[in-house]
Design a protein around this motif. Structure first.
Motif, short mmCIF file in Angstrom:
data_model
loop_
_atom_site.label_atom_id
_atom_site.label_comp_id
_atom_site.label_asym_id
_atom_site.label_seq_id
_atom_site.Cartn_x
_atom_site.Cartn_y
_atom_site.Cartn_z
N TYR A 72 0.82 -18.55 -0.86
CA TYR A 72 0.68 -18.05 0.45
C TYR A 72 0.41 -19.27 1.57
N VAL A 76 1.38 -14.07 8.28
CA VAL A 76 2.97 -14.17 8.04
C VAL A 76 3.71 -13.53 9.08
N SER A 77 4.75 -14.27 9.38
CA SER A 77 5.68 -13.74 10.43
C SER A 77 6.54 -12.41 10.16
N GLU A 78 6.87 -11.72 11.25
CA GLU A 78 7.38 -10.49 11.16
C GLU A 78 8.79 -10.55 10.25
N LYS A 113 8.39 -11.19 6.58
CA LYS A 113 8.19 -9.79 6.08
C LYS A 113 9.30 -9.06 5.81
N ARG A 114 10.25 -9.18 6.96
CA ARG A 114 11.55 -8.11 6.70
C ARG A 114 12.28 -8.73 5.79
N GLN A 163 11.00 -7.93 2.21
CA GLN A 163 11.03 -6.64 1.89
C GLN A 163 12.47 -6.05 1.67
N ALA A 188 -1.47 -10.36 5.92
CA ALA A 188 -0.06 -9.93 5.68
C ALA A 188 -0.12 -8.56 5.74
N LYS A 189 -0.68 -8.08 6.70
CA LYS A 189 -0.58 -6.39 7.04
C LYS A 189 0.99 -6.01 7.03
N GLY A 190 1.10 -5.08 6.21
CA GLY A 190 2.41 -4.26 6.16
C GLY A 190 3.25 -5.02 5.25
N LEU A 191 2.87 -6.05 4.60
CA LEU A 191 3.76 -6.72 3.88
C LEU A 191 3.60 -6.09 2.26
N LYS A 192 4.57 -5.80 1.79
CA LYS A 192 4.66 -5.03 0.45
C LYS A 192 5.39 -5.74 -0.60
#
Length: 230
Positions: free
Chosen positions: A14, A27-29, A32-33, A36, A59-63
């Motif tokens: 990371y 982490v940048s959007e 992330k995209r 995903q 890393a909020k929202g990263l799955k």
């Protein structure tokens, strides 16, 4: 040799691999995209020394498919949390922290591991600690772990959990990624990796941090990722 067929598992460090230090390790959007999108067809796991509570912030929202955290001692797949350390470690950890206090060393404790920031041990101190635990360094910081537990053992355990037997691609930047590189099929270094990682890598990316991850995923999706054959 090209890596072209079947699903792959990317295991990525990371800090300074997925996220820029200059961005405060958020982490940048765009990254992330891209991850995903990648996990719709493959597997992507984040393998880090960090704690889950911090990943939930940075890393909020990263799955990703999975998180292998605290340097391999904790694995998160969906809502499941798996301890990758012996239960006896927690008693040993009390002895470790007691020794650190006697040495006058500042430390913090995660769910499993012990963190020592920006502190080099003397040879004697390090030898004493390694009688009962493992100590790994990452750009000057130290992580104190159960014997035999590290990013490599975390990845091996994750593959068992996922029942995955395809190609594994590891990407990292720092000293504590060396163990990880021992258990992957393709070793990748981001552009800002330390020399020892670049030396063992099958591929050194042109770009640093998150941009390097985007470069790697493009190579995988285009079928242009190759492995050394020598």
């Amino acid at each position: 040799m090209a890596i072209t067929s079947g699903k792959v598992l990317v295991v990525s460090d990371y800090d300074r691999t997925l996220a820029h230090e200059k961005d405060g390790f958020f982490v940048s959007e765009e990254v992330k995209r891209r991850i995903q999108s990648f996990v719709e067809r493959n597997y992507f796991a984040i393998v880090s020394g960090r704690e889950k509570r911090l990943m939930d912030i940075f890393a909020k929202g990263l799955k990703p498919t999975a998180w292998v955290l605290e340097n391999g001692t904790l694995i998160f797949v969906g809502d499941e949390e798996i301890l990758n350390a012996p239960r006896s470690w927690f008693q040993i950890r009390e002895e470790v922290t007691s020794r650190l206090e006697k040495m006058g060393i500042n430390f913090s404790v995660g769910r499993v591991i012990v963190y020592v920031n920006n502190r080099g041990f003397t040879d004697q101190e390090l030898s004493q600690l390694r009688e009962i635990c493992d100590v790994e360094y990452n750009r000057g910081d130290a992580m104190i772990l159960p014997k035999g537990i590290n990013k490599a053992s975390g990845i091996v355990k994750l593959k068992e959990i996922l029942k995955f037997n395809g190609k594994t691609i590891g990407v990292g930047d720092g000293e504590n990624d060396l163990k990880m590189m021992e258990v992957v099929d393709v070793k990748v270094a981001v552009g800002n990796a330390v020399p020892m990682i670049k030396e063992v890598a099958d591929l050194v990316l042109k770009h640093e941090d998150g941009e390097g991850i985007l470069e790697l995923l493009d190579l995988i999706d285009s079928g242009k990722l190759t492995k050394k054959t020598n």
